[in-house]
Design a protein around this motif. Sequence first.
Motif, PDB file in Angstrom:
ATOM      1  N   GLU A   1       0.831  -1.202   0.000  1.00 30.22           N
ATOM      2  CA  GLU A   1       0.000   0.000   0.000  1.00 30.22           C
ATOM      3  C   GLU A   1       0.872   1.263   0.000  1.00 30.22           C
ATOM      4  N   LEU A   2       1.977   1.211   0.744  1.00 30.76           N
ATOM      5  CA  LEU A   2       2.883   2.361   0.765  1.00 30.76           C
ATOM      6  C   LEU A   2       3.628   2.505  -0.558  1.00 30.76           C
ATOM      7  N   ARG A   3       3.948   1.383  -1.194  1.00 23.20           N
ATOM      8  CA  ARG A   3       4.598   1.459  -2.511  1.00 23.20           C
ATOM      9  C   ARG A   3       3.657   2.131  -3.511  1.00 23.20           C
ATOM     10  N   GLU A   4       2.372   1.807  -3.446  1.00 28.78           N
ATOM     11  CA  GLU A   4       1.405   2.470  -4.333  1.00 28.78           C
ATOM     12  C   GLU A   4       1.338   3.963  -4.036  1.00 28.78           C
ATOM     13  N   ARG A   5       1.313   4.285  -2.751  1.00 28.22           N
ATOM     14  CA  ARG A   5       1.263   5.695  -2.360  1.00 28.22           C
ATOM     15  C   ARG A   5       2.484   6.438  -2.895  1.00 28.22           C
ATOM     16  N   GLU A   6       3.643   5.805  -2.789  1.00 23.36           N
ATOM     17  CA  GLU A   6       4.886   6.424  -3.286  1.00 23.36           C
ATOM     18  C   GLU A   6       4.806   6.677  -4.794  1.00 23.36           C
ATOM     19  N   LEU A   7       4.291   5.707  -5.538  1.00 27.83           N
ATOM     20  CA  LEU A   7       4.135   5.888  -6.991  1.00 27.83           C
ATOM     21  C   LEU A   7       3.218   7.057  -7.300  1.00 27.83           C
ATOM     22  N   ILE A   8       2.134   7.135  -6.538  1.00 25.07           N
ATOM     23  CA  ILE A   8       1.162   8.194  -6.798  1.00 25.07           C
ATOM     24  C   ILE A   8       1.769   9.558  -6.471  1.00 25.07           C
ATOM     25  N   LYS A   9       2.558   9.615  -5.395  1.00 29.73           N
ATOM     26  CA  LYS A   9       3.222  10.876  -5.059  1.00 29.73           C
ATOM     27  C   LYS A   9       4.189  11.283  -6.169  1.00 29.73           C
ATOM     28  N   LEU A  10       4.905  10.305  -6.730  1.00 26.51           N
ATOM     29  CA  LEU A  10       5.825  10.623  -7.827  1.00 26.51           C
ATOM     30  C   LEU A  10       5.051  11.088  -9.061  1.00 26.51           C
TER      31      LEU A  10
ATOM     32  N   ALA B   1     -11.865   2.577 -25.900  1.00 26.23           N
ATOM     33  CA  ALA B   1     -10.808   3.339 -25.221  1.00 26.23           C
ATOM     34  C   ALA B   1     -11.281   4.745 -24.847  1.00 26.23           C
ATOM     35  N   ARG B   2     -12.074   5.357 -25.736  1.00 28.78           N
ATOM     36  CA  ARG B   2     -12.548   6.722 -25.461  1.00 28.78           C
ATOM     37  C   ARG B   2     -13.528   6.740 -24.293  1.00 28.78           C
ATOM     38  N   THR B   3     -14.472   5.797 -24.308  1.00 26.21           N
ATOM     39  CA  THR B   3     -15.454   5.776 -23.222  1.00 26.21           C
ATOM     40  C   THR B   3     -14.759   5.413 -21.902  1.00 26.21           C
ATOM     41  N   ARG B   4     -13.871   4.422 -21.995  1.00 24.04           N
ATOM     42  CA  ARG B   4     -13.120   4.007 -20.811  1.00 24.04           C
ATOM     43  C   ARG B   4     -12.341   5.192 -20.219  1.00 24.04           C
ATOM     44  N   ALA B   5     -11.698   5.965 -21.069  1.00 25.63           N
ATOM     45  CA  ALA B   5     -10.905   7.098 -20.586  1.00 25.63           C
ATOM     46  C   ALA B   5     -11.782   8.096 -19.845  1.00 25.63           C
ATOM     47  N   ALA B   6     -13.007   8.306 -20.358  1.00 29.50           N
ATOM     48  CA  ALA B   6     -13.912   9.256 -19.702  1.00 29.50           C
ATOM     49  C   ALA B   6     -14.337   8.731 -18.329  1.00 29.50           C
ATOM     50  N   VAL B   7     -14.592   7.420 -18.235  1.00 26.05           N
ATOM     51  CA  VAL B   7     -14.976   6.828 -16.951  1.00 26.05           C
ATOM     52  C   VAL B   7     -13.831   6.958 -15.937  1.00 26.05           C
ATOM     53  N   ILE B   8     -12.621   6.662 -16.390  1.00 25.34           N
ATOM     54  CA  ILE B   8     -11.469   6.702 -15.479  1.00 25.34           C
ATOM     55  C   ILE B   8     -11.189   8.129 -15.039  1.00 25.34           C
ATOM     56  N   GLU B   9     -11.264   9.052 -15.978  1.00 26.71           N
ATOM     57  CA  GLU B   9     -11.003  10.461 -15.676  1.00 26.71           C
ATOM     58  C   GLU B   9     -11.930  10.980 -14.572  1.00 26.71           C
ATOM     59  N   ALA B  10     -13.152  10.442 -14.523  1.00 28.14           N
ATOM     60  CA  ALA B  10     -14.155  10.950 -13.585  1.00 28.14           C
ATOM     61  C   ALA B  10     -14.010  10.369 -12.184  1.00 28.14           C
ATOM     62  N   ASN B  11     -13.065   9.445 -11.972  1.00 31.98           N
ATOM     63  CA  ASN B  11     -13.017   8.724 -10.699  1.00 31.98           C
ATOM     64  C   ASN B  11     -11.577   8.649 -10.181  1.00 31.98           C
ATOM     65  N   PRO B  12     -11.280   9.350  -9.062  1.00 30.31           N
ATOM     66  CA  PRO B  12      -9.897   9.398  -8.560  1.00 30.31           C
ATOM     67  C   PRO B  12      -9.317   8.013  -8.268  1.00 30.31           C
TER      68      PRO B  12
ATOM     69  N   LEU C   1      -9.998   5.225  -9.752  1.00 26.08           N
ATOM     70  CA  LEU C   1      -9.650   4.587 -11.026  1.00 26.08           C
ATOM     71  C   LEU C   1      -8.424   5.241 -11.656  1.00 26.08           C
ATOM     72  N   ARG C   2      -8.269   6.557 -11.463  1.00 35.78           N
ATOM     73  CA  ARG C   2      -7.067   7.220 -11.980  1.00 35.78           C
ATOM     74  C   ARG C   2      -5.821   6.663 -11.289  1.00 35.78           C
ATOM     75  N   GLU C   3      -5.918   6.433  -9.977  1.00 38.84           N
ATOM     76  CA  GLU C   3      -4.784   5.842  -9.258  1.00 38.84           C
ATOM     77  C   GLU C   3      -4.493   4.437  -9.780  1.00 38.84           C
ATOM     78  N   ARG C   4      -5.566   3.672  -9.980  1.00 38.66           N
ATOM     79  CA  ARG C   4      -5.399   2.305 -10.495  1.00 38.66           C
ATOM     80  C   ARG C   4      -4.715   2.336 -11.863  1.00 38.66           C
ATOM     81  N   GLU C   5      -5.105   3.259 -12.690  1.00 38.00           N
ATOM     82  CA  GLU C   5      -4.505   3.383 -14.028  1.00 38.00           C
ATOM     83  C   GLU C   5      -3.001   3.701 -13.928  1.00 38.00           C
ATOM     84  N   LEU C   6      -2.647   4.607 -13.026  1.00 37.67           N
ATOM     85  CA  LEU C   6      -1.233   4.928 -12.830  1.00 37.67           C
ATOM     86  C   LEU C   6      -0.452   3.706 -12.383  1.00 37.67           C
TER      87      LEU C   6
END
Lengths: 175, 175
Positions: free
Chosen positions: A101-110, B89-100, B102-107
């Motif tokens: 969980e901390l590794r994920e947090r670190e990635l997000i901070k970067l 991909a376009r619809t997926r991007a809009a869904v992810i953009e709207a949800n923090p 999911l944005r973290e998961r994408e990163l």
Amino acid sequence: MVAALALFGEQGYQATTVSEIAERAGLTQRTFFRYFSDKREVLFGGSGELVRLWVEAVAAAPPEATPLAAVTAGLDPVAEMFRGRHDFARTRAAVIEANPELRERELIKLQNLAGAIGAALVERGVTVGAAVLAAQAGVTVFHVAFADWVRQEDPAAFRRLLDESLAELRSVTAG
Amino acid sequence: MVAALALFGEQGYQATTVSEIAERAGLTQRTFFRYFSDKREVLFGGSGELVRLWVEAVAAAPPEATPLAAVTAGLDPVAEMFRGRHDFARTRAAVIEANPELRERELIKLQNLAGAIGAALVERGVTVGAAVLAAQAGVTVFHVAFADWVRQEDPAAFRRLLDESLAELRSVTAG
């Protein structure tokens, strides 16, 4: 917050409570919470300072600086910020490495750091694509150098490792 | 899984249940769960294929390929994978953009991709530092091109956008 890091190292991050951290550090919990919103802040509280210093350096770079030159203008103040924090950084890295969980947090901070640097480049008139690429390159240079630094013994090596990492980036992307 | 994406778009990702997705798609929940472990998989289930294709291409690059050339050997199969998926991909991007969340998961998925490519480079004898820098550069090139692709109308533009993003990386890091 060396007391907290020592506890994280001894008994694990998850198992350590704010009450134990405060006791080890000789603080009341109330005082602890004056400085840190939660125990994760002990590990990530420095990221705001890192972002601020780096973004200021990008904004202050000469107008004619290339995007990457503006990004690397941040390496001096960043290395300065970490001076005297080698022991902290090493113990912190071990705590983070041990916890997904901390590794994920670190990635997000970067990523947040890269986003802030990219936004500062766009402010300078850089196109979004070039800004994202240059900011991410700079943060990866930082990340690689930081990982090298916490793995080795010389506290003063960080600035040199940043330059080596930047030279390696140029070499890798050349041609 | 266009039915799921449509629902995410209409009523939000958080508010959509697997039961609703299955009903819209004309599936039983049991059939849904044969293909997806949960609703997040609808969005991120393709990342395993992306990692596999890219890592295979890195491993199969000629021995004399530079680290970045080995990384960019993955761009052809990756572009091929996304052929025919522009609407998704376009619809997926809009869904992810709207949800923090999911944005973290994408990163994190992108970081996992960079990690897998970096490991494939180390297998080829590349040093860890160069591997991290080249892998991250390749993933950022992909990320920038992907963001451009979902923002515009031409489904066939992805391969060209990847090349433009790569050229921009070289330009940004040169000198």
